[in-house]
Every structure is written in structure tokens, then in C-alpha cells.
Scaffold this motif. Structure first.
Motif, PDB file in Angstrom:
ATOM      1  N   ALA A 121      33.090  29.179  45.037  1.00 48.58           N
ATOM      2  CA  ALA A 121      32.771  30.521  44.532  1.00 48.58           C
ATOM      3  C   ALA A 121      31.281  30.714  44.293  1.00 48.58           C
ATOM      4  N   GLU A 122      30.466  29.921  44.967  1.00 41.68           N
ATOM      5  CA  GLU A 122      29.022  30.007  44.733  1.00 41.68           C
ATOM      6  C   GLU A 122      28.461  31.382  45.100  1.00 41.68           C
ATOM      7  N   ARG A 123      28.942  31.946  46.190  1.00 44.60           N
ATOM      8  CA  ARG A 123      28.477  33.286  46.568  1.00 44.60           C
ATOM      9  C   ARG A 123      29.064  34.350  45.641  1.00 44.60           C
ATOM     10  N   LEU A 124      30.303  34.166  45.227  1.00 48.33           N
ATOM     11  CA  LEU A 124      30.944  35.154  44.366  1.00 48.33           C
ATOM     12  C   LEU A 124      30.257  35.254  43.002  1.00 48.33           C
ATOM     13  N   LYS A 125      29.688  34.172  42.518  1.00 48.95           N
ATOM     14  CA  LYS A 125      29.038  34.226  41.200  1.00 48.95           C
ATOM     15  C   LYS A 125      27.748  35.027  41.260  1.00 48.95           C
ATOM     16  N   GLY A 126      27.182  35.194  42.469  1.00 49.96           N
ATOM     17  CA  GLY A 126      25.979  35.987  42.637  1.00 49.96           C
ATOM     18  C   GLY A 126      24.713  35.231  42.281  1.00 49.96           C
ATOM     19  N   GLY A 127      23.576  35.895  42.488  1.00 49.49           N
ATOM     20  CA  GLY A 127      22.286  35.325  42.129  1.00 49.49           C
ATOM     21  C   GLY A 127      21.847  35.784  40.750  1.00 49.49           C
ATOM     22  N   PRO A 128      20.678  35.340  40.299  1.00 56.39           N
ATOM     23  CA  PRO A 128      20.211  35.684  38.953  1.00 56.39           C
ATOM     24  C   PRO A 128      20.240  37.177  38.637  1.00 56.39           C
ATOM     25  N   ALA A 129      20.004  38.024  39.637  1.00 60.32           N
ATOM     26  CA  ALA A 129      20.018  39.469  39.386  1.00 60.32           C
ATOM     27  C   ALA A 129      21.410  39.969  39.009  1.00 60.32           C
ATOM     28  N   ASP A 130      22.441  39.218  39.394  1.00 62.83           N
ATOM     29  CA  ASP A 130      23.830  39.614  39.104  1.00 62.83           C
ATOM     30  C   ASP A 130      24.368  39.012  37.812  1.00 62.83           C
ATOM     31  N   ARG A 189      27.702  31.257  30.113  1.00 59.60           N
ATOM     32  CA  ARG A 189      27.316  30.803  31.445  1.00 59.60           C
ATOM     33  C   ARG A 189      27.543  31.899  32.494  1.00 59.60           C
ATOM     34  N   ILE A 190      26.547  32.685  32.796  1.00 64.33           N
ATOM     35  CA  ILE A 190      26.469  33.578  33.957  1.00 64.33           C
ATOM     36  C   ILE A 190      27.356  34.821  33.856  1.00 64.33           C
ATOM     37  N   SER A 191      28.654  34.652  33.678  1.00 64.15           N
ATOM     38  CA  SER A 191      29.579  35.782  33.535  1.00 64.15           C
ATOM     39  C   SER A 191      30.823  35.285  32.819  1.00 64.15           C
ATOM     40  N   VAL A 192      31.640  36.206  32.333  1.00 60.74           N
ATOM     41  CA  VAL A 192      32.890  35.812  31.689  1.00 60.74           C
ATOM     42  C   VAL A 192      33.728  34.954  32.629  1.00 60.74           C
ATOM     43  N   PHE A 193      33.771  35.319  33.901  1.00 62.55           N
ATOM     44  CA  PHE A 193      34.624  34.608  34.858  1.00 62.55           C
ATOM     45  C   PHE A 193      34.085  33.207  35.152  1.00 62.55           C
ATOM     46  N   TYR A 194      32.786  33.102  35.398  1.00 65.25           N
ATOM     47  CA  TYR A 194      32.187  31.792  35.660  1.00 65.25           C
ATOM     48  C   TYR A 194      32.284  30.922  34.412  1.00 65.25           C
ATOM     49  N   ASP A 195      31.953  31.501  33.264  1.00 64.97           N
ATOM     50  CA  ASP A 195      31.997  30.784  32.009  1.00 64.97           C
ATOM     51  C   ASP A 195      33.381  30.202  31.753  1.00 64.97           C
ATOM     52  N   LEU A 196      34.403  31.023  31.968  1.00 68.08           N
ATOM     53  CA  LEU A 196      35.781  30.587  31.748  1.00 68.08           C
ATOM     54  C   LEU A 196      36.173  29.489  32.725  1.00 68.08           C
ATOM     55  N   ALA A 197      35.792  29.641  33.992  1.00 70.14           N
ATOM     56  CA  ALA A 197      36.158  28.649  35.004  1.00 70.14           C
ATOM     57  C   ALA A 197      35.585  27.275  34.664  1.00 70.14           C
ATOM     58  N   LYS A 198      34.319  27.225  34.302  1.00 68.68           N
ATOM     59  CA  LYS A 198      33.683  25.926  34.057  1.00 68.68           C
ATOM     60  C   LYS A 198      34.136  25.305  32.745  1.00 68.68           C
TER      61      LYS A 198
END
Length: 316
Positions: A121-130, A189-198
Motif C-alpha cells: 500500500a505504499e502508493r495508496l498512503k500517498g506522499g508527504p503532501a497527502d 502516523r500519516i493517516s488514520v488508515f496507515y496508523d491503524l494498519a501499522k
């Protein structure tokens, strides 16, 4: 294991250790940490099944549309001194993972090490602007797919493969994530979704360790630091041989300059050597349910990265 925790120091182990009698499976071995882990296990002589969606022959591909394949990883494992076996599989598909388990049972009858390094999901998490996009503004389909790729895949894999791991005492399950449990508990960490996953993957090592311990097996969560994956190297236009070029300010080639912390980045082999050290430790059960970094393991077992360094991007 939280930073600062006291552990029993085993001193510098013989490197590489001898895992010639071990069968390992690295789920998500196509590239990045998964490839580094598979090759490090190969350095120690293990038989390593390398799974993932990207194959030279199969119709399935990862979300990245990159050239790396599981066959290439298996060849690197064999070249390093082990026996690499490529097995294309989509770990979001329970039937495919069930067939993988049946193959492993028929061909080898056992499994000593299972590494859940599935991400994608590296692309789905987006770059710093996202980053820092609130959940109500975040693309819901992308967010839910992050959770499916980063958590559901691990559950499907464990469900079908852990029966082989507990067939005899001493099995090791490694859940690979980003950030220790202690680190992620304190920081968004980055977003609710990324944070929850990790955070969830760290908890998976804890909960599965609870279930595995009475059966003589161990579960550990391991996180690499700033990883010089193929995608990261491409982002800075460098290779593993000249990666320090990414730290040069005002680069003549016009490519981006990495933040100073990149000086403490690590190759994918570093976390792989940490997991190999765990697999070779007869007292590995002392790590059960812990959450550690590759640098924590390097300090404990005395190994180095491929360039002889012991980087730690989690300090400072």
C-alpha cells in the motif's frame, strides 16, 4: 521490546548462522524488506519459499507495477547460499493461501519460520503532501484497501500457515511493520488508515504470541528503520552502491535531496539479518510478544548491515 528495556545479551554470534535444516516462508518477498529477509535467511543456508503477487509467469501483479518478481528473489536466495523457491500467491485470496499451505505440507511437511511482510500500500498512503488528511476527507476506498493489504493479508496467512508452524516446537512467526508498538502508541502516523494498519500488525505479534506460546512457538514484531528499498532508491535516483549521493545538497542532477536522517538508513538485508538471528537463537522464546527494531536486534546479536554499519534511524 520497548527501547531501554534490559535484555540478556548473547554477544556476537557466528555469522552467518547455520539454518540449513530450516524451512522458512517469507510472505511478501518480492521486494523491499521481504526480499532482504529472504536473502538473509538464504545467507544462513535456509530453504526459503518466496511468495508475492509479482511473477514472471502469473497474471497477478502488485499495486506498484514494478519489475521485481518472486522468481528473482528466489534466485537471490539461492545465490546467497540457501535454497530459494518462488511461489506466486495473492495473500488477499484465502483459497490461494490455502493451496500454498497444502503445497508446503506436501513438499516439506513442516515450517520453522513464517515472516508476514505483506504490505503493498505504499502508493495508496500517498506522499508527504497527502499525509495528515483527516479521515472524513480521505478517499475511503483507498483507506479500506490499505487495511486489507496491511492487516487482512496477515490474518489470512496466519490462519492457513500457523498449523504447520506449530507442528513441532520452536517455530518463529515474525510480523513486519513500521514503528515499534511503543513508538506508534505515542505518535500519529500519516493517516488514520496507515496508523491503524501499522499499530495493528504490532498487536498481531502480541496476540498471536499469546496463542503460540503454549504450543512452543514465538511471535515477534520487527520494524526496519528508514529502508533503502528499490522504490526509495529510485525516488532519489541512486543505487545501493552510491546511496549517500542522495544526501548531497543542490544535486547537479536536479533530483531531490534526502533529509539528513537518511544517513542512518539501512539496506533491506539489515532487518533480514535481525530475523535470521532470531531464527537461529535457541532462546528465541524470550522475545515472544515483543516489538523491536532491526537496530535493537543488531545490538543484541552483534551483526551489521551489508556495509559494516549498525544504523538506527529510530534514535534522535
Amino acid at each position: 521490546m520497548a527501547r531501554g528495556a534490559v535484555v540478556h545479551h548473547t554477544g556476537h554470534m557466528r555469522w552467518p548462522p547455520d539454518l540449513r535444516d530450516r524451512v522458512a516462508l517469507v510472505a511478501g518477498a518480492t521486494r523491499g524488506a521481504g526480499r532482504g529477509i529472504a536473502v538473509a535467511l538464504g545467507e544462513a543456508g535456509a530453504t526459503v519459499l518466496c511468495t508475492g503477487r509479482s511473477s514472471r509467469t502469473g497474471p497477478s501483479r502488485s499495486d506498484y507495477a514494478r519489475p521485481e518478481t518472486v522468481e528473482e528473489t528466489a534466485e537471490l536466495v539461492t545465490r546467497a547460499g540457501g535454497t530459494g523457491i518462488a511461489y506466486p500467491a495473492d495473500h488477499l485470496e484465502p483459497d490461494e493461501v490455502q493451496r500454498l499451505a497444502a503445497y508446503l505440507r506436501a513438499e516439506y511437511g513442516r515450517l520453522h519460520v513464517l515472516v508476514n511482510d505483506i504490505w503493498g500500500a505504499e502508493r495508496l498512503k500517498g506522499g508527504p503532501a497527502d499525509w495528515n488528511t483527516p479521515v472524513w476527507q480521505h478517499d475511503l476506498d483507498a483507506g479500506l484497501r490499505i487495511l486489507r493489504l496491511g492487516v487482512e493479508t496477515h490474518l489470512i496467512t496466519s490462519h492457513h500457515l500457523l498449523p504447520l508452524l506449530i507442528a513441532e516446537p520452536g517455530g518463529l512467526l515474525v510480523e513486519v511493520t513500521d514503528g515499534t508498538a511503543a513508538h506508534n502508541a505515542q505518535l500519529y502516523r500519516i493517516s488514520v488508515f496507515y496508523d491503524l494498519a501499522k499499530a495493528a500488525v504490532n498487536r498481531l505479534a502480541f496476540s498471536q504470541g499469546h496463542e503460540l506460546a503454549p504450543r512452543g512457538a514465538t511471535a515477534v514484531a520487527v520494524t526496519p528503520g528508514w529502508l533503502r528499498s528499490e522504490m526509495m532508491l529510485d525516488n532519489y535516483g541512486v543505487t545501493e552502491e552510491n546511496w549517500r549521493t542522495a544526501l548531497v545538497e543542490d544535486r547537479a542532477d536536479g533530483l531531490p535531496t534526502a533529509a539528513p536522517g537518511f544517513a542512518q538508513s539501512e539496506s533491506p538485508r539489515y532487518v533480514g539479518r535481525g530475523i535470521t538471528a532470531l531464527a537461529s537463537d535457541p532462546d528465541r522464546a524470550r522475545w515472544n510478544q515483543q516489538s523491536v527494531t532491526s537496530a535493537d536486534l543488531a545490538r543484541e546479536y552483534g551483526f551489521t548491515d551489508v556495509d559494516g554499519r549498525r544504523p538506527d534511524s529510530w534514535t534522535g
